[in-house]
Design a protein around this motif. Structure first.
Motif, PDB file in Angstrom:
ATOM      1  N   LEU A   1      36.242  44.051  35.930  1.00 44.64           N
ATOM      2  CA  LEU A   1      35.591  44.363  34.657  1.00 44.64           C
ATOM      3  C   LEU A   1      34.071  44.326  34.775  1.00 44.64           C
ATOM      4  O   LEU A   1      33.372  45.144  34.162  1.00 44.64           O
ATOM      5  N   CYS A   2      33.555  43.397  35.557  1.00 45.72           N
ATOM      6  CA  CYS A   2      32.103  43.350  35.769  1.00 45.72           C
ATOM      7  C   CYS A   2      31.623  44.603  36.495  1.00 45.72           C
ATOM      8  O   CYS A   2      30.563  45.159  36.166  1.00 45.72           O
ATOM      9  N   CYS A   3      32.389  45.054  37.480  1.00 46.89           N
ATOM     10  CA  CYS A   3      32.002  46.273  38.205  1.00 46.89           C
ATOM     11  C   CYS A   3      31.972  47.475  37.275  1.00 46.89           C
ATOM     12  O   CYS A   3      31.079  48.331  37.376  1.00 46.89           O
ATOM     13  N   PHE A   4      32.916  47.543  36.345  1.00 42.81           N
ATOM     14  CA  PHE A   4      32.915  48.677  35.408  1.00 42.81           C
ATOM     15  C   PHE A   4      31.679  48.673  34.530  1.00 42.81           C
ATOM     16  O   PHE A   4      31.000  49.696  34.404  1.00 42.81           O
ATOM     17  N   ILE A   5      31.373  47.554  33.888  1.00 40.51           N
ATOM     18  CA  ILE A   5      30.263  47.559  32.938  1.00 40.51           C
ATOM     19  C   ILE A   5      28.924  47.731  33.648  1.00 40.51           C
ATOM     20  O   ILE A   5      27.978  48.293  33.088  1.00 40.51           O
ATOM     21  N   ILE A   6      28.824  47.285  34.893  1.00 38.83           N
ATOM     22  CA  ILE A   6      27.597  47.548  35.663  1.00 38.83           C
ATOM     23  C   ILE A   6      27.496  49.036  35.978  1.00 38.83           C
ATOM     24  O   ILE A   6      26.436  49.656  35.834  1.00 38.83           O
ATOM     25  N   ALA A   7      28.607  49.644  36.412  1.00 37.37           N
ATOM     26  CA  ALA A   7      28.604  51.072  36.746  1.00 37.37           C
ATOM     27  C   ALA A   7      28.356  51.934  35.518  1.00 37.37           C
ATOM     28  O   ALA A   7      27.806  53.048  35.638  1.00 37.37           O
ATOM     29  N   ALA A   8      28.734  51.447  34.326  1.00 37.19           N
ATOM     30  CA  ALA A   8      28.561  52.234  33.100  1.00 37.19           C
ATOM     31  C   ALA A   8      27.109  52.352  32.677  1.00 37.19           C
ATOM     32  O   ALA A   8      26.784  53.165  31.795  1.00 37.19           O
ATOM     33  N   ASP A   9      26.215  51.585  33.273  1.00 36.26           N
ATOM     34  CA  ASP A   9      24.776  51.679  32.979  1.00 36.26           C
ATOM     35  C   ASP A   9      24.238  53.005  33.517  1.00 36.26           C
ATOM     36  O   ASP A   9      24.412  53.315  34.707  1.00 36.26           O
ATOM     37  N   ASP A  10      23.598  53.765  32.666  1.00 37.98           N
ATOM     38  CA  ASP A  10      23.071  55.071  33.075  1.00 37.98           C
ATOM     39  C   ASP A  10      22.030  54.954  34.181  1.00 37.98           C
ATOM     40  O   ASP A  10      21.814  55.915  34.931  1.00 37.98           O
TER      41      ASP A  10
ATOM     42  N   TYR B   1      32.347  51.613  40.843  1.00 44.29           N
ATOM     43  CA  TYR B   1      33.595  52.172  40.309  1.00 44.29           C
ATOM     44  C   TYR B   1      34.750  51.985  41.297  1.00 44.29           C
ATOM     45  O   TYR B   1      35.862  51.615  40.906  1.00 44.29           O
ATOM     46  N   TYR B   2      34.480  52.210  42.564  1.00 44.05           N
ATOM     47  CA  TYR B   2      35.546  51.997  43.547  1.00 44.05           C
ATOM     48  C   TYR B   2      35.916  50.514  43.645  1.00 44.05           C
ATOM     49  O   TYR B   2      37.084  50.162  43.853  1.00 44.05           O
ATOM     50  N   ALA B   3      34.911  49.638  43.472  1.00 44.34           N
ATOM     51  CA  ALA B   3      35.207  48.206  43.452  1.00 44.34           C
ATOM     52  C   ALA B   3      36.088  47.849  42.250  1.00 44.34           C
ATOM     53  O   ALA B   3      36.932  46.953  42.332  1.00 44.34           O
ATOM     54  N   LEU B   4      35.898  48.557  41.127  1.00 47.20           N
ATOM     55  CA  LEU B   4      36.757  48.362  39.960  1.00 47.20           C
ATOM     56  C   LEU B   4      38.229  48.564  40.323  1.00 47.20           C
ATOM     57  O   LEU B   4      39.089  47.741  39.989  1.00 47.20           O
ATOM     58  N   TYR B   5      38.524  49.650  41.012  1.00 48.58           N
ATOM     59  CA  TYR B   5      39.917  49.944  41.388  1.00 48.58           C
ATOM     60  C   TYR B   5      40.434  48.948  42.432  1.00 48.58           C
ATOM     61  O   TYR B   5      41.598  48.526  42.379  1.00 48.58           O
ATOM     62  N   LEU B   6      39.572  48.575  43.361  1.00 44.69           N
ATOM     63  CA  LEU B   6      39.985  47.625  44.393  1.00 44.69           C
ATOM     64  C   LEU B   6      40.350  46.274  43.776  1.00 44.69           C
ATOM     65  O   LEU B   6      41.421  45.714  44.062  1.00 44.69           O
ATOM     66  N   PHE B   7      39.481  45.755  42.928  1.00 40.82           N
ATOM     67  CA  PHE B   7      39.744  44.435  42.350  1.00 40.82           C
ATOM     68  C   PHE B   7      40.883  44.480  41.325  1.00 40.82           C
ATOM     69  O   PHE B   7      41.585  43.485  41.145  1.00 40.82           O
ATOM     70  N   SER B   8      41.061  45.620  40.664  1.00 41.93           N
ATOM     71  CA  SER B   8      42.227  45.748  39.778  1.00 41.93           C
ATOM     72  C   SER B   8      43.516  45.678  40.592  1.00 41.93           C
ATOM     73  O   SER B   8      44.503  45.038  40.171  1.00 41.93           O
ATOM     74  N   ALA B   9      43.519  46.307  41.743  1.00 40.51           N
ATOM     75  CA  ALA B   9      44.695  46.243  42.617  1.00 40.51           C
ATOM     76  C   ALA B   9      44.947  44.821  43.088  1.00 40.51           C
ATOM     77  O   ALA B   9      46.093  44.348  43.111  1.00 40.51           O
ATOM     78  N   LEU B  10      43.876  44.119  43.454  1.00 41.36           N
ATOM     79  CA  LEU B  10      44.034  42.728  43.884  1.00 41.36           C
ATOM     80  C   LEU B  10      44.513  41.845  42.738  1.00 41.36           C
ATOM     81  O   LEU B  10      45.282  40.902  42.949  1.00 41.36           O
ATOM     82  N   ALA B  11      44.071  42.163  41.513  1.00 44.52           N
ATOM     83  CA  ALA B  11      44.548  41.405  40.347  1.00 44.52           C
ATOM     84  C   ALA B  11      46.050  41.595  40.147  1.00 44.52           C
ATOM     85  O   ALA B  11      46.761  40.657  39.778  1.00 44.52           O
ATOM     86  N   VAL B  12      46.537  42.818  40.387  1.00 47.79           N
ATOM     87  CA  VAL B  12      47.981  43.069  40.307  1.00 47.79           C
ATOM     88  C   VAL B  12      48.714  42.244  41.368  1.00 47.79           C
ATOM     89  O   VAL B  12      49.754  41.639  41.102  1.00 47.79           O
TER      90      VAL B  12
ATOM     91  N   GLY C   1      39.973  59.475  43.327  1.00 47.24           N
ATOM     92  CA  GLY C   1      39.781  58.622  44.500  1.00 47.24           C
ATOM     93  C   GLY C   1      40.074  57.170  44.206  1.00 47.24           C
ATOM     94  O   GLY C   1      40.652  56.452  45.036  1.00 47.24           O
ATOM     95  N   GLY C   2      39.683  56.702  43.005  1.00 47.40           N
ATOM     96  CA  GLY C   2      39.948  55.315  42.634  1.00 47.40           C
ATOM     97  C   GLY C   2      41.430  55.028  42.495  1.00 47.40           C
ATOM     98  O   GLY C   2      41.909  53.973  42.922  1.00 47.40           O
TER      99      GLY C   2
ATOM    100  N   VAL D   1      46.253  49.957  48.010  1.00 48.77           N
ATOM    101  CA  VAL D   1      46.226  48.491  48.111  1.00 48.77           C
ATOM    102  C   VAL D   1      47.497  47.876  47.538  1.00 48.77           C
ATOM    103  O   VAL D   1      48.059  46.935  48.114  1.00 48.77           O
ATOM    104  N   VAL D   2      47.980  48.394  46.406  1.00 46.29           N
ATOM    105  CA  VAL D   2      49.099  47.784  45.689  1.00 46.29           C
ATOM    106  C   VAL D   2      50.455  48.191  46.251  1.00 46.29           C
ATOM    107  O   VAL D   2      51.361  47.356  46.421  1.00 46.29           O
TER     108      VAL D   2
END
Length: 606
Positions: free
Chosen positions: A157-166, A175-186, A221-222, A229-230
């Motif tokens: 979630l932190c990676c998403f809100i940081i990436a959302a900054d223009d 953004y790719y870290a968002l998908y990686l850590f979401s997979a690890l959370a699963v 890609g994400g 990973v999952v």
């Protein structure tokens, strides 16, 4: 005061230096005395035994507990613990290392996120608030899957809100870290690792109308990275265990959320007092931080504040609505609340607003700290005061508070009271000087010592009630030359300390599913079967509760030898090993534990 301002106030202090300071300061809080206590039942024993068996069997796909399939959780935490065992050996420090490291990394993550979103001081304040939230530290130092989930979920979630900054230059990486850590959370806790990030992000996009972010989120890609990973573990474990899918996805997800099948039902409001207690001493300020962030949701940083509010509210409401509730479930709410509270403190440090800031909170906190100090002094003597407490109606007659030994010794109560009063003195001094910096620093310092010293004082009492380490080691010694180790009801840490499989008598608990996979009749027995086993030729050592022992003792032939007792548990044996004297150290060397409580003795498992 000048030194504090010189450190906290600069906006362009080097990030690596801040991180080094945080690691040094909080490394002690997370890792000091980490391996001193035996594994606490039931969770720590379970999450230590599963990776021990993985290492023994060389199978990292199918989790097994007491050598039967165990599919309640995915394997990430087990893998981390197995790696820790390889590095540090089979001991309590290694069993708790992964959780403590996840807690420390979450503090660093909050610092990085706060600095990226709001500024250096906001990130620093947020990290200190999270690192000195007593409940966060306490649960980081326990071998639980929830802290691993908290780190992975928070990182996503932190990676998403940081990436959302223009203005962010490294959008793709975040953004790719968002998908990686979401997979690890699963892989840490199941489908909540996907549901939480997806639900929170969708609500954020809908409320801010920033749907255009979907175009830059690297969805193809994400998604491929997420599946890469999952998918492998889920495919492999399903192929090897046909019963896995139904048990894991239906029983452990849908039925856990919608029904009381796990017997963990609590009212909807259960997590409100839990959050207030576990985020102490910052919870009172967290309430104001939430209200302040909501009021500023249309300001320059409003969308970031709104995201943190959605993050905290979504997870809090999800688990409040669930029919299965446990205290650690609330851990993923801590990082967004720490960020909101840290930003509020930083904002109020500037200008004259701090002169009037937190008047009600300071008064209430000061009163609570005074009451806590008094209770810390009284609590170790509560059984002596039972007639007064029950006579005045403050405590129910026969309640556990007046019948069970306290978790804190009289000296420990004095120490905790002194630490609590020191925090109260900081609150008083901050009000006298009208300085938020004194308040912030005083609460951080007091809470830090309460975590590093106070928690250890409670741990001795908790270990005495909840750890069977000494008895398990005695059982291992008594059956070291052959024989059978038995548990009346499954004691989670018994096979870990014994290094062998145990026979379970009666209730199977979480082993119910695994006990029905294949022929396990020799390992899961009823009392009548145990009595025949007891009369057999091989030595049998049994871990049993005192009440069960008193009920079954008249039927035990030959008469049992009591190898050791601890609290309400006993270790008994049907004969000496190989027909000779009991193994050295199992009968002759006993040491009193908490003798003032009359709660029993534990054998010296040398």
């Amino acid at each position: 005061m000048k030194d504090l301002k010189a450190y906290f106030f600069p906006r362009h202090y080097p990030a690596l230096r801040d991180i080094l300071i945080l690691v040094i300061l909080f490394g002690g809080a997370f890792f000091l005395f980490l391996g001193n206590a035996g594994l606490i039942e039931p969770d720590e024993g379970r999450y230590a035994e599963i990776p021990r068996e993985m290492l023994e069997r060389g199978d990292f796909v199918t989790p097994m507990l007491n050598y039967v399939a165990y599919f309640e959780k995915p394997p990430l935490h087990y893998w981390l613990n197995a790696l820790s065992f390889k590095l540090f050996g089979l001991n309590e420090f290694a069993a708790r290392f992964a959780g403590a490291l996840a807690g420390l990394l979450t503090v660093l993550l909050v610092y990085h996120t706060g600095r990226k979103l709001f500024g250096r001081r906001e990130g620093l304040f947020s990290a200190f608030i999270l690192g000195t939230s007593t409940g966060f530290i306490a649960q980081s130092r326990i071998n639980l899957t929830d802290m691993t989930l908290t780190l992975c979920l928070s990182a996503a979630l932190c990676c998403f809100i940081i990436a959302a900054d223009d203005q962010e230059r490294h959008k793709g990486r975040y953004y790719y870290a968002l998908y990686l850590f979401s997979a690890l959370a699963v892989l840490a806790k199941g489908l909540v690792g996907l549901l939480f990030p997806a639900g929170i992000i969708v609500i954020y996009l809908a409320t801010t109308r920033r749907w255009h972010l979907l175009k830059e989120m690297r969805l193809p890609g994400g998604s491929a990275l997420f599946l890469a990973v999952v998918a492998p573990w889920f495919v492999l474990v399903s192929a090897r265990n046909p019963a896995f899918a139904r048990f894991f996805f239906i029983h452990e997800h849908l039925e856990r959320f919608l029904t009381t099948v796990h017997d963990r039902y609590q009212p909807f409001w259960f997590f409100i007092p839990i959050l207030l207690l576990t985020m102490f001493p910052w919870s009172l300020y967290g309430v104001r931080a939430i209200a302040r962030a909501w009021g500023e949701r249309r300001s320059r940083n409003g969308e970031r504040l709104l995201f943190l509010l959605v993050w905290a509210a979504f997870i809090f409401l999800f688990f409040s609505a669930s029919h299965s509730k446990l205290i650690p479930y609330i851990l993923p709410v801590f990082p967004p609340l720490a960020l909101l509270t840290g930003k509020m403190f930083s904002d109020l440090m500037d200008g004259e607003e701090q002169q009037q800031a937190f008047g009600p909170e300071k008064a209430l906190l000061g009163a609570l700290l005074a009451v806590m100090a008094v209770l810390a002094i009284i609590y170790p003597h509560v059984r002596e005061l039972a007639p007064v407490l029950t006579g005045s109606g403050l405590v129910r007659p026969g309640g556990s508070l007046v019948t069970k030994p306290p978790l804190l010794s009289p000296l420990g109560g004095v120490v905790v009271a002194c630490l609590t009063l020191s925090m109260g003195a900081a609150v008083w001094l901050a009000g006298r000087k009208r300085s938020l910096l004194i308040l912030f620093a005083g609460l951080c310092l007091g809470s830090y010592f309460l975590e590093t010293m106070g928690l250890q004082l409670f741990l001795e009492g908790i270990e005495f009630k909840k750890s069977s380490k000494e008895l398990a080691l005695l059982g291992r010694q008594a059956t070291s030359h052959g024989g059978c180790l038995v548990s009346f009801g499954y004691e989670q840490s018994l096979p870990f300390y014994a290094g062998k499989r145990v026979v379970v008598v009666g209730g199977r608990g979480e082993l119910e599913f695994g006990s029905r996979q294949g022929d396990q009749t020799a390992w899961f027995v009823e009392e009548t079967d145990f009595l025949r086993l007891w009369q057999g030729e091989q030595p049998v050592a049994a871990l049993i509760k005192r009440a069960d022992y008193e009920r079954i003792a008249p039927r035990l032939v030959p008469a049992p030898s009591v190898l050791g007792t601890k609290g309400k548990k006993m270790l008994i044996c049907n004969r000496s090993a190989a027909g000779g004297p009991l193994p050295s150290g199992t009968q002759s060397a006993f040491v009193k534990r908490r003798s003032a409580d009359g709660e029993g003795v534990a054998g010296d498992a040398r």
